[in-house]
Design a protein around this motif. Sequence first.
Motif, PDB file in Angstrom:
ATOM      1  N   LEU A   3      -1.981  -6.745  10.181  1.00  0.00           N
ATOM      2  CA  LEU A   3      -0.878  -7.290   9.406  1.00  0.00           C
ATOM      3  C   LEU A   3      -0.263  -8.483  10.137  1.00  0.00           C
ATOM      4  CD1 LEU A   3       1.124  -6.983   7.017  1.00  0.00           C
ATOM      5  CD2 LEU A   3       2.497  -5.533   8.525  1.00  0.00           C
ATOM      6  N   ASN A  29       0.895  -2.842  13.640  1.00  0.00           N
ATOM      7  CA  ASN A  29      -0.441  -2.892  13.026  1.00  0.00           C
ATOM      8  C   ASN A  29      -1.042  -1.501  12.878  1.00  0.00           C
ATOM      9  OD1 ASN A  29      -0.523  -5.673  12.582  1.00  0.00           O
ATOM     10  ND2 ASN A  29      -1.258  -6.074  14.647  1.00  0.00           N
ATOM     11  N   ASN A  32       0.635   0.024   9.904  1.00  0.00           N
ATOM     12  CA  ASN A  32       0.153  -0.626   8.689  1.00  0.00           C
ATOM     13  C   ASN A  32      -1.224  -0.099   8.287  1.00  0.00           C
ATOM     14  OD1 ASN A  32       0.335  -2.800   6.609  1.00  0.00           O
ATOM     15  ND2 ASN A  32      -1.467  -3.538   7.702  1.00  0.00           N
ATOM     16  N   GLU A  33      -2.123   0.016   9.240  1.00  0.00           N
ATOM     17  CA  GLU A  33      -3.465   0.533   8.945  1.00  0.00           C
ATOM     18  C   GLU A  33      -3.392   1.962   8.412  1.00  0.00           C
ATOM     19  OE1 GLU A  33      -6.561  -0.928   8.863  1.00  0.00           O
ATOM     20  OE2 GLU A  33      -5.296  -2.707   9.019  1.00  0.00           O
ATOM     21  N   LYS A  36      -2.110   1.915   4.824  1.00  0.00           N
ATOM     22  CA  LYS A  36      -3.142   1.475   3.881  1.00  0.00           C
ATOM     23  C   LYS A  36      -4.157   2.583   3.616  1.00  0.00           C
ATOM     24  CE  LYS A  36      -4.772  -2.309   5.643  1.00  0.00           C
ATOM     25  NZ  LYS A  36      -5.287  -3.637   6.012  1.00  0.00           N
ATOM     26  N   SER A  40      -0.023   7.588   6.867  1.00  0.00           N
ATOM     27  CA  SER A  40       1.143   7.239   7.681  1.00  0.00           C
ATOM     28  C   SER A  40       1.828   8.474   8.255  1.00  0.00           C
ATOM     29  CB  SER A  40       2.135   6.386   6.898  1.00  0.00           C
ATOM     30  OG  SER A  40       2.636   7.069   5.779  1.00  0.00           O
ATOM     31  N   MET A 107       8.257   0.716   9.006  1.00  0.00           N
ATOM     32  CA  MET A 107       7.563  -0.576   8.922  1.00  0.00           C
ATOM     33  C   MET A 107       8.537  -1.712   8.635  1.00  0.00           C
ATOM     34  SD  MET A 107       4.886  -2.434   9.090  1.00  0.00           S
ATOM     35  CE  MET A 107       3.470  -1.366   9.017  1.00  0.00           C
ATOM     36  N   LYS A 111       9.223  -4.834  11.250  1.00  0.00           N
ATOM     37  CA  LYS A 111       8.959  -6.229  10.870  1.00  0.00           C
ATOM     38  C   LYS A 111      10.244  -7.059  10.966  1.00  0.00           C
ATOM     39  CE  LYS A 111       7.002  -5.812   6.867  1.00  0.00           C
ATOM     40  NZ  LYS A 111       6.257  -5.926   5.614  1.00  0.00           N
TER      41      LYS A 111
END
Length: 130
Positions: A3, A29, A32-33, A36, A40, A107, A111
């Motif tokens: 990401l 990251n 994020n993985e 996806k 999570s 997340m 960020k």
Amino acid sequence: MNLIEWNKDYSVGIEKFDNEHKKLIEIINKLNEAMKAGRSKEVLNDIISSLIKYTQTHFKSEEDFFKSANYPEAQSHANYHRAFVLKVAEFERRFNSNQVGLGVDVMNFLKDWLINHIQKEDKKYSSYKN
């Protein structure tokens, strides 16, 4: 694909802190993985543990630097660190309570921290390096 990729815009010009900030990007990251892949919840405990360790080492490093460099914004910067620690403690509490949607909240927080803290607040101290 990650990401977030490290680039010079994230650098504060102090290698030790840049390397520590890279670890935060790795955490983002990883989360994020997992998100996806729909996993999570499986990695959140590890992510939160990583964030706790991150705060213990990185914030101490920065605050020690502030003292040695007589950084004038040391106290206000340390207050940001305290707020981060409190937020991570809240995430840990929510994880232990099995709250839904925590991955997205973590997340978004990370960020935001990367953009608003590292790229704005942390860059202020880079001119104080020896």
